[in-house]
Write a protein that holds these residues in place. Structure first.
Motif, PDB file in Angstrom:
ATOM      1  N   ASP A 102      35.102  71.728  27.156  1.00 41.20           N
ATOM      2  CA  ASP A 102      35.569  73.117  27.162  1.00 41.20           C
ATOM      3  C   ASP A 102      35.975  73.571  25.759  1.00 41.20           C
ATOM      4  O   ASP A 102      37.022  74.183  25.555  1.00 41.20           O
ATOM      5  CB  ASP A 102      36.735  73.291  28.134  1.00 41.20           C
ATOM      6  CG  ASP A 102      36.962  74.753  28.522  1.00 41.20           C
ATOM      7  OD1 ASP A 102      36.024  75.553  28.372  1.00 41.20           O
ATOM      8  OD2 ASP A 102      38.076  75.086  28.969  1.00 41.20           O
ATOM      9  N   GLN A 103      35.111  73.268  24.806  1.00 42.26           N
ATOM     10  CA  GLN A 103      35.345  73.697  23.414  1.00 42.26           C
ATOM     11  C   GLN A 103      34.815  75.120  23.274  1.00 42.26           C
ATOM     12  O   GLN A 103      33.783  75.379  22.666  1.00 42.26           O
ATOM     13  CB  GLN A 103      34.650  72.730  22.455  1.00 42.26           C
ATOM     14  CG  GLN A 103      35.199  71.320  22.506  1.00 42.26           C
ATOM     15  CD  GLN A 103      34.347  70.300  21.765  1.00 42.26           C
ATOM     16  OE1 GLN A 103      33.197  70.584  21.376  1.00 42.26           O
ATOM     17  NE2 GLN A 103      34.874  69.103  21.568  1.00 42.26           N
ATOM     18  N   TYR A 104      35.572  76.049  23.849  1.00 39.93           N
ATOM     19  CA  TYR A 104      35.058  77.407  23.996  1.00 39.93           C
ATOM     20  C   TYR A 104      35.226  78.266  22.756  1.00 39.93           C
ATOM     21  O   TYR A 104      34.734  79.395  22.705  1.00 39.93           O
ATOM     22  CB  TYR A 104      35.682  78.093  25.210  1.00 39.93           C
ATOM     23  CG  TYR A 104      37.185  78.288  25.173  1.00 39.93           C
ATOM     24  CD1 TYR A 104      37.752  79.404  24.564  1.00 39.93           C
ATOM     25  CD2 TYR A 104      38.037  77.374  25.786  1.00 39.93           C
ATOM     26  CE1 TYR A 104      39.126  79.599  24.552  1.00 39.93           C
ATOM     27  CE2 TYR A 104      39.414  77.561  25.778  1.00 39.93           C
ATOM     28  CZ  TYR A 104      39.950  78.676  25.166  1.00 39.93           C
ATOM     29  OH  TYR A 104      41.313  78.859  25.167  1.00 39.93           O
ATOM     30  N   VAL A 105      35.906  77.750  21.737  1.00 44.18           N
ATOM     31  CA  VAL A 105      36.059  78.476  20.476  1.00 44.18           C
ATOM     32  C   VAL A 105      35.230  77.780  19.397  1.00 44.18           C
ATOM     33  O   VAL A 105      35.407  76.591  19.146  1.00 44.18           O
ATOM     34  CB  VAL A 105      37.524  78.539  20.026  1.00 44.18           C
ATOM     35  CG1 VAL A 105      37.627  79.196  18.646  1.00 44.18           C
ATOM     36  CG2 VAL A 105      38.375  79.288  21.033  1.00 44.18           C
ATOM     37  N   ASN A 106      34.327  78.539  18.792  1.00 50.87           N
ATOM     38  CA  ASN A 106      33.605  78.039  17.634  1.00 50.87           C
ATOM     39  C   ASN A 106      34.084  78.808  16.413  1.00 50.87           C
ATOM     40  O   ASN A 106      33.973  80.034  16.367  1.00 50.87           O
ATOM     41  CB  ASN A 106      32.093  78.223  17.808  1.00 50.87           C
ATOM     42  CG  ASN A 106      31.304  77.624  16.662  1.00 50.87           C
ATOM     43  OD1 ASN A 106      30.907  78.315  15.736  1.00 50.87           O
ATOM     44  ND2 ASN A 106      31.072  76.329  16.712  1.00 50.87           N
ATOM     45  N   GLY A 245      26.992  85.251  17.553  1.00 53.12           N
ATOM     46  CA  GLY A 245      27.786  84.458  16.620  1.00 53.12           C
ATOM     47  C   GLY A 245      26.958  83.426  15.902  1.00 53.12           C
ATOM     48  O   GLY A 245      27.174  83.153  14.708  1.00 53.12           O
ATOM     49  N   ASP A 246      25.995  82.844  16.602  1.00 56.07           N
ATOM     50  CA  ASP A 246      25.110  81.857  15.994  1.00 56.07           C
ATOM     51  C   ASP A 246      24.304  82.495  14.866  1.00 56.07           C
ATOM     52  O   ASP A 246      24.193  81.948  13.761  1.00 56.07           O
ATOM     53  CB  ASP A 246      24.179  81.302  17.075  1.00 56.07           C
ATOM     54  CG  ASP A 246      23.469  80.031  16.652  1.00 56.07           C
ATOM     55  OD1 ASP A 246      23.725  79.534  15.537  1.00 56.07           O
ATOM     56  OD2 ASP A 246      22.654  79.517  17.440  1.00 56.07           O
ATOM     57  N   ILE A 247      23.770  83.674  15.124  1.00 54.99           N
ATOM     58  CA  ILE A 247      22.948  84.362  14.134  1.00 54.99           C
ATOM     59  C   ILE A 247      23.795  84.875  12.970  1.00 54.99           C
ATOM     60  O   ILE A 247      23.487  84.642  11.795  1.00 54.99           O
ATOM     61  CB  ILE A 247      22.182  85.526  14.791  1.00 54.99           C
ATOM     62  CG1 ILE A 247      21.199  84.988  15.829  1.00 54.99           C
ATOM     63  CG2 ILE A 247      21.463  86.372  13.737  1.00 54.99           C
ATOM     64  CD1 ILE A 247      20.593  86.042  16.724  1.00 54.99           C
TER      65      ILE A 247
END
Length: 358
Positions: A102-106, A245-247
């Motif tokens: 549950d590592q929901y913050v990157n 967020g990835d892009i």
């Protein structure tokens, strides 16, 4: 002197250049232990990744999460190998850990350090924190492939946006911004994605009312990509969905000196599970074993890791040492136009730490 703070770190060097850059990050952490005898890092390495998959048919053991959950943090090198499909490498290790814990913050810091060249003609101030939703959205793995191989074949990729998941990531971004006096920018596409992003915009507006002291605005993702190149100083804390967020974070990495400078943290804020820290440049198999990889991202990720563990002072000192080495021309790997080596950069950062703090 008695050791006061001991941290158990699970290390997954992974594929390609992963082992090379992680080695330099560990070297920097060990230098900190040498300088500050009250800190001790205990590393345990796991040989999981594509080589493991080619031998055993899976990227990590079935009980891998059970093994990792006993560590204070996870330090990951890279995932990806030309011999294994990308969806297998990603879902079999990286996403399995992110979602299982549950590592929901990157968190992706984007900062142009002094001494590091930027492709921008006039970079001015580049200093933003990208808070990316890390567990659902377009990467939730939901969808279906209908009538495969037929003329009427249809593929459905379902973006998942829960109220819980959307609210908690937006609230996390506002809390981060409040601590530093920054503003929050939401990246959306509510004009075209009439369900998911309209919902995201509604939740952003609701949460912003709980933070009247924090400036807040929404920008469409395509416009934000243009602004990041033309006016990067306008961004402080950025919150966005998994795909956007990835892009956007890769654009941030580019204006901040390149992917060799791109660090990332996968955070479980409640600390129920360990969080994971990684350079996000990928495995770069074309330069693996050549000593050309830039380890700054891995060292920066180590800085993020010890900040999360409570060693904020040493986290800042690592970044200061990177910057000091860069100003003196000691960070000069080929990706930023130099001829320096992976090992040379790690040694330079260690020398700067010792010079300033030993």
């Amino acid at each position: 002197m008695r050791i006061m703070r001991e941290y158990k770190i699970g290390v997954i060097p992974g594929d390609g250049i992963g082992p090379e850059v992680i080695k330099e990050g560990i070297k920097v952490l060990e230098k900190i232990s040498e300088i500050d005898r009250e800190i001790c890092f205990r590393f345990e390495t796991f040989p999981w990744g594509s080589e493991y998959y080619l031998q055993y048919g899976r990227m990590m053991p079935d009980d891998g999460l059970e093994t990792l959950k006993h560590f204070d943090a996870i330090y990951l090198g890279a995932v990806g190998d030309p011999r294994v499909r990308d969806d297998i490498t990603l879902r079999g290790l990286l996403l399995k850990i992110r979602q299982g814990f549950d590592q929901y913050v990157n968190l992706r810091p984007v900062k142009l350090l002094e001494g590091i060249p930027s492709p921008l003609r006039d970079p001015r101030k580049v200093d933003m924190l990208i808070v990316r939703e890390n567990s659902e959205g377009e990467y939730a793995g939901c969808g279906e492939r209908l009538f495969p191989g037929k003329e009427n074949e249809v593929v459905l990729q379902t973006g998942v946006f829960s109220k819980k998941g959307t609210e908690r990531i937006i609230r996390y971004a506002f809390e981060k911004a409040r601590k530093t006096g920054a503003g929050v920018t939401s990246l959306s596409k509510g004009n075209a994605l009439n369900y998911s992003m309209v919902f995201w915009d509604e939740i952003f507006e609701q949460v912003s009312r709980d933070f009247p002291d924090v400036p807040a605005k929404t920008i469409l993702i395509d416009a934000a990509c243009m602004m990041a190149v033309m006016r990067p100083e306008e961004f402080q804390v950025v919150v966005t969905s998994n795909l956007f967020g990835d892009i956007f974070s890769d654009i941030g990495a580019a204006i901040g000196g390149g992917m060799g400078m791109a660090a990332g943290a996968n955070i479980n804020p409640e600390r129920k599970y360990p969080s994971m820290f990684e350079p996000v440049h990928g495995s770069a198999p074309d330069i693996a074993g050549t000593g050309k990889a830039n380890p700054v991202a891995a060292i920066w990720a180590a800085s993020q890791m010890i900040e999360f563990l409570g060693e904020e002072k040493w986290s800042r000192k690592i970044l200061a040492a990177i910057e000091s080495a860069a100003v003196q021309g000691m960070i000069s790997t080929p990706d930023i136009g130099g001829t320096g080596s992976t090992e040379g950069v790690g040694e330079a950062v260690c020398r700067e730490l010792a010079k300033k703090y030993l």
